[in-house]
Motif scaffolding. Structure first.
Motif, PDB file in Angstrom:
ATOM      1  N   ASP A   1      17.838   5.341 -10.523  1.00 15.25           N
ATOM      2  CA  ASP A   1      18.665   5.046  -9.328  1.00 15.25           C
ATOM      3  C   ASP A   1      18.709   3.644  -9.231  1.00 15.25           C
ATOM      4  O   ASP A   1      19.839   3.104  -9.669  1.00 15.25           O
ATOM      5  N   THR A   2      17.972   2.852  -8.844  1.00 16.35           N
ATOM      6  CA  THR A   2      18.279   1.442  -8.614  1.00 16.35           C
ATOM      7  C   THR A   2      16.902   0.606  -9.266  1.00 16.35           C
ATOM      8  O   THR A   2      15.914   1.062  -9.540  1.00 16.35           O
ATOM      9  N   LEU A   3      17.491  -0.419  -9.983  1.00 16.13           N
ATOM     10  CA  LEU A   3      16.658  -1.350 -10.604  1.00 16.13           C
ATOM     11  C   LEU A   3      16.602  -2.730 -10.196  1.00 16.13           C
ATOM     12  O   LEU A   3      17.733  -3.319 -10.056  1.00 16.13           O
ATOM     13  N   VAL A   4      15.687  -3.134  -9.516  1.00 17.20           N
ATOM     14  CA  VAL A   4      15.513  -4.906  -8.929  1.00 17.20           C
ATOM     15  C   VAL A   4      14.505  -5.447  -9.979  1.00 17.20           C
ATOM     16  O   VAL A   4      13.407  -5.097 -10.248  1.00 17.20           O
ATOM     17  N   VAL A   5      15.132  -6.680 -10.450  1.00 13.87           N
ATOM     18  CA  VAL A   5      14.375  -7.671 -11.043  1.00 13.87           C
ATOM     19  C   VAL A   5      14.420  -8.908 -10.321  1.00 13.87           C
ATOM     20  O   VAL A   5      15.787  -9.648 -10.117  1.00 13.87           O
ATOM     21  N   TYR A   6      13.459  -9.474  -9.640  1.00 11.82           N
ATOM     22  CA  TYR A   6      13.440 -10.517  -9.101  1.00 11.82           C
ATOM     23  C   TYR A   6      12.414 -11.727  -9.425  1.00 11.82           C
ATOM     24  O   TYR A   6      11.330 -11.466  -9.761  1.00 11.82           O
ATOM     25  N   PHE A   7      12.861 -13.017  -9.561  1.00 13.35           N
ATOM     26  CA  PHE A   7      12.326 -14.120 -10.160  1.00 13.35           C
ATOM     27  C   PHE A   7      11.894 -15.187  -9.081  1.00 13.35           C
ATOM     28  O   PHE A   7      13.221 -15.678  -8.407  1.00 13.35           O
ATOM     29  N   ALA A   8      10.750 -15.844  -8.715  1.00 14.85           N
ATOM     30  CA  ALA A   8      10.878 -17.035  -7.917  1.00 14.85           C
ATOM     31  C   ALA A   8      10.116 -18.007  -8.704  1.00 14.85           C
ATOM     32  O   ALA A   8       8.995 -17.685  -9.112  1.00 14.85           O
ATOM     33  N   GLY A   9      10.597 -18.907  -8.772  1.00 14.03           N
ATOM     34  CA  GLY A   9      10.001 -20.192  -9.595  1.00 14.03           C
ATOM     35  C   GLY A   9      11.148 -21.305  -9.970  1.00 14.03           C
ATOM     36  O   GLY A   9      12.117 -21.202  -9.509  1.00 14.03           O
ATOM     37  N   HIS A  10      10.709 -22.307 -10.840  1.00 13.38           N
ATOM     38  CA  HIS A  10      11.430 -23.205 -11.330  1.00 13.38           C
ATOM     39  C   HIS A  10      12.482 -22.489 -12.575  1.00 13.38           C
ATOM     40  O   HIS A  10      11.954 -21.481 -13.027  1.00 13.38           O
ATOM     41  N   GLY A  11      13.362 -23.084 -12.733  1.00 16.91           N
ATOM     42  CA  GLY A  11      14.387 -22.496 -14.097  1.00 16.91           C
ATOM     43  C   GLY A  11      14.606 -23.901 -14.671  1.00 16.91           C
ATOM     44  O   GLY A  11      14.643 -25.002 -14.294  1.00 16.91           O
ATOM     45  N   MET A  12      15.245 -23.627 -15.906  1.00 15.59           N
ATOM     46  CA  MET A  12      15.540 -24.754 -16.729  1.00 15.59           C
ATOM     47  C   MET A  12      16.808 -24.393 -17.446  1.00 15.59           C
ATOM     48  O   MET A  12      17.062 -23.238 -17.794  1.00 15.59           O
ATOM     49  N   ARG A  13      17.774 -25.524 -17.754  1.00 12.38           N
ATOM     50  CA  ARG A  13      18.844 -25.250 -18.468  1.00 12.38           C
ATOM     51  C   ARG A  13      18.878 -26.085 -19.612  1.00 12.38           C
ATOM     52  O   ARG A  13      18.166 -27.259 -19.686  1.00 12.38           O
ATOM     53  N   LEU A  14      19.144 -25.439 -20.640  1.00 14.82           N
ATOM     54  CA  LEU A  14      19.102 -26.090 -21.977  1.00 14.82           C
ATOM     55  C   LEU A  14      20.429 -26.892 -22.336  1.00 14.82           C
ATOM     56  O   LEU A  14      21.406 -26.632 -21.520  1.00 14.82           O
ATOM     57  N   PRO A  15      20.337 -27.666 -23.344  1.00 16.80           N
ATOM     58  CA  PRO A  15      21.765 -28.381 -23.434  1.00 16.80           C
ATOM     59  C   PRO A  15      22.926 -27.573 -23.845  1.00 16.80           C
ATOM     60  O   PRO A  15      24.161 -27.856 -23.605  1.00 16.80           O
ATOM     61  N   ASP A  16      22.483 -26.282 -24.405  1.00 14.05           N
ATOM     62  CA  ASP A  16      23.729 -25.452 -24.690  1.00 14.05           C
ATOM     63  C   ASP A  16      23.955 -24.489 -23.239  1.00 14.05           C
ATOM     64  O   ASP A  16      25.225 -23.622 -23.604  1.00 14.05           O
ATOM     65  N   GLY A  17      23.541 -25.040 -22.389  1.00 12.79           N
ATOM     66  CA  GLY A  17      23.804 -24.138 -21.105  1.00 12.79           C
ATOM     67  C   GLY A  17      23.008 -22.993 -20.767  1.00 12.79           C
ATOM     68  O   GLY A  17      23.253 -22.372 -19.716  1.00 12.79           O
ATOM     69  N   SER A  18      22.212 -22.625 -21.659  1.00 11.93           N
ATOM     70  CA  SER A  18      21.497 -21.294 -21.274  1.00 11.93           C
ATOM     71  C   SER A  18      20.400 -21.633 -20.487  1.00 11.93           C
ATOM     72  O   SER A  18      19.939 -22.757 -20.209  1.00 11.93           O
ATOM     73  N   LEU A  19      20.051 -20.501 -19.578  1.00  7.62           N
ATOM     74  CA  LEU A  19      19.065 -20.358 -18.642  1.00  7.62           C
ATOM     75  C   LEU A  19      17.697 -20.109 -18.936  1.00  7.62           C
ATOM     76  O   LEU A  19      17.627 -19.150 -19.584  1.00  7.62           O
ATOM     77  N   TYR A  20      16.832 -20.795 -18.600  1.00  7.74           N
ATOM     78  CA  TYR A  20      15.258 -20.273 -18.849  1.00  7.74           C
ATOM     79  C   TYR A  20      14.516 -20.427 -17.497  1.00  7.74           C
ATOM     80  O   TYR A  20      14.675 -21.142 -16.847  1.00  7.74           O
ATOM     81  N   LEU A  21      13.732 -19.163 -17.459  1.00  2.00           N
ATOM     82  CA  LEU A  21      12.772 -19.196 -16.183  1.00  2.00           C
ATOM     83  C   LEU A  21      11.490 -19.933 -16.474  1.00  2.00           C
ATOM     84  O   LEU A  21      10.882 -19.627 -17.764  1.00  2.00           O
TER      85      LEU A  21
END
Length: 130
Positions: free
Chosen positions: A77-97
Motif C-alpha cells: 500500500d504505502t512505503l515511507v522512507v525518511y532520513f534525518a541528518g546531514h546531506g552532502m552534494r558531490l561536484p557532479d551534483g549527486s546527493l549523499y546522506l
C-alpha cells in the motif's frame, strides 16, 4: 482514496545524530523515536511494530539499503522512507546522506548515495504496484 492500510504499509526511519566529521545533531534521536511512536500508535498511524523500523546512527550504507529493500518488498500500500541528518552534494551534483563516518568531499563510499535509496524504491516497490 482512504488512509493507508497499516497491515500493508512499511516505514523506514533513518537518522544520524552522532558524527565523526560533521557537527552532531542530537535532536535526531528524539525525532526518529517520536516518529516511530506516532507511526505505531493505534490512535495515529496504527502500524504493527515490525512495519516501522528505525536505523539510528547507521555506519554502513548497505545496512540501511537492506532495510529499505525489505520494506519495499513487503509494502503493498504505502512505503515511507525518511532520513534525518546531514546531506552532502558531490561536484557532479549527486546527493549523499551522511552516515556516522562520512566526510564532506571525501570517500563518498562511506556515505549513502540518495540514488541507491531511490532506486530501491523505484525498482522494488513501484513495479509491484502496477
Amino acid at each position: 482514496m482512504g488512509l493507508p492500510d497499516p497491515d500493508r504499509t512499511r516505514v523506514v526511519l533513518i537518522g544520524t545524530a552522532e558524527y565523526q566529521h560533521f557537527p552532531d545533531s542530537p535532536a535526531v534521536h528524539n525525532n526518529i523515536s517520536r516518529l516511530a511512536e506516532l507511526f505505531r500508535s493505534p490512535h495515529i498511524g496504527g502500524l504493527p511494530a515490525g512495519h516501522c523500523v528505525t536505523a539510528p546512527d547507521p555506519t554502513r550504507a548497505d545496512d540501511v539499503l537492506d532495510l529499505v529493500h525489505q520494506a519495499a518488498s513487503e509494502a503493498t500500500d504505502t512505503l515511507v522512507v525518511y532520513f534525518a541528518g546531514h546531506g552532502m552534494r558531490l561536484p557532479d551534483g549527486s546527493l549523499y546522506l551522511a552516515l556516522q563516518n562520512s566526510e564532506q568531499g571525501k570517500k563518498p563510499y562511506k556515505s549513502l548515495a540518495f540514488n541507491y535509496v531511490r532506486n530501491e524504491m523505484l525498482e522494488v516497490w513501484l513495479p509491484a504496484r502496477w
